[in-house]
Scaffold this motif. Structure first.
Motif: not given
Length: 375
Positions: A180-186, A195-211
């Motif tokens: 949860t902390r990683k998601l908040l930070v990312g 700066r508008g770039e893609r939030p890779e770290a935050a997306l990497g915390v989310l379950d891809p099986k929640q399409p």
């Protein structure tokens, strides 16, 4: 001229001795008015005492006198340093009297408490008090804001102590909290994301099986619109329009956890982020955008659900942005500056305090874009 007795107007031997000792040591001084024969007698006696080792202390070598002179020299040098420091201090205070404690010149302006607030452990019962009115600057971007006393960035995301709950082990609770902390930070503090770039770290915390969520966020990042808006999860600014002032985002909020479904761990996060920004057109005018996010996630039990181990399932996410243009859906926050005319539709909703964390999001019952009482 009348005759004088040998002792009349005579200079004592002690005076002559002092004169001769001073002359020897270089102290100088005018010689006493005395017949030359008397001077020769005194000088002769001093030489004889010196030959016998009976000279008074300080005669010729003068260790006691030299030590005293040394102390005087050091003291004088110290006063010189103190004098320079005092002169600098006077100059600095003259330029900025607020550096002095208290109110010595009777300006009537109270001291500003800048000691950091303790971490938030429960929902506040009221909005923070009004800060002394001050204009934010490049050097002091949080001047006049309650966030001045908030924690800096990640330091404000303080996790509670993990304990086993509802069949979930302590280690599993720790994992849920850290994710949860990683998601908040990312999503809200990563400089690249801001700066508008893609939030890779935050997306990497989310379950891809929640399409529905993950695919929707990818669509929002690729082609932002009113329906698919990345701002619902991520804080982003248009790098061609504004930039952050400094590298500090003020953060305040809290994280709690409880038993989830089966042996899952449910985590609730409620955080407010304050972003100081300046336009990229060369202006030095500073303003702030305040974003509050409320997030409910779960580290679900893989034994009972089709989930990816080590990923979070988002149950609910709400956000509210203070000081961002209404009706703009390009995937960026657009801060309003006092010196510029607002862009987009005029606000039609109620006036709210973006720093008030005592109320639930949407407590006013309006979905219309409103105005903020302070930034």
């Amino acid at each position: 001229m009348a005759d004088r007795s040998p002792d009349e107007n005579s200079i004592p031997d002690e005076a002559w001795e002092k004169f001769l000792r001073d002359s020897e040591s270089g102290a100088g001084g005018d010689a006493p008015k005395e017949p030359s024969a008397r001077a020769r007698l005194v000088a002769q006696r001093l030489r004889e005492q010196d030959a016998r080792g009976e000279s008074p202390a300080g005669w010729r070598t003068g260790p006691a006198s030299q030590e005293m002179n040394g102390r005087k020299a050091r003291r004088k040098k110290a006063w010189g340093v103190v004098g320079v420091v005092a002169a600098i201090a006077v100059g600095v205070v003259a330029l900025k009297p607020s550096l002095l404690p208290g109110d010595p010149f009777g300006s009537g302006e109270p001291d500003v408490a800048v000691s950091p607030l303790p971490a938030e452990t429960a929902a506040p019962t009221a909005a923070p008090g009004e800060a002394r009115p001050q204009t934010p600057t490049l050097d002091e971007p949080f001047a006049g804001s309650p966030a001045l006393r908030w924690a800096d960035g990640e330091a404000g995301i303080v996790l509670p102590k993990a304990t086993a709950v509802g069949g979930a082990s302590k280690g599993r609770v720790e994992e849920a909290l850290k994710l949860t902390r990683k998601l908040l930070v990312g999503a809200n503090l990563d400089p690249k994301v801001l700066r508008g770039e893609r939030p890779e770290a935050a997306l990497g915390v989310l379950d891809p099986k929640q399409p529905e969520l993950v695919d929707g966020l990818n669509t929002a990042l690729r082609s932002p619109s009113e329906k698919h808006d990345p701002l619902r999860m991520f804080s982003r600014f248009d790098p061609d329009e504004v930039r952050l002032v400094g590298d500090v985002v003020k953060t305040r909020g809290r994280v709690t956890f409880k038993k989830g479904e089966y042996t899952g761990v449910a985590v609730h996060a409620d955080y407010t982020f304050v972003y100081p920004v300046v336009r990229t057109d060369g202006s030095t005018e500073v303003t702030r955008t305040i974003v509050r996010r409320v997030l409910d996630v779960e580290l679900s039990d893989p034994a009972h659900y089709n989930v990816t181990p080590g990923r979070l399932v988002v149950l609910k996410h709400d956000e509210e942005a203070g000081n961002s243009s209404c009706g703009v859906h390009d995937g960026y926050l657009h801060p309003e500056f006092p010196s510029k005319q607002p862009t987009g539709p005029s606000p039609s909703g109620p006036t709210t305090d973006p720093y008030d964390r005592s109320k639930e999001l949407g407590a006013d019952g309006s979905d219309a874009c409103g105005t903020v009482s302070r930034v």
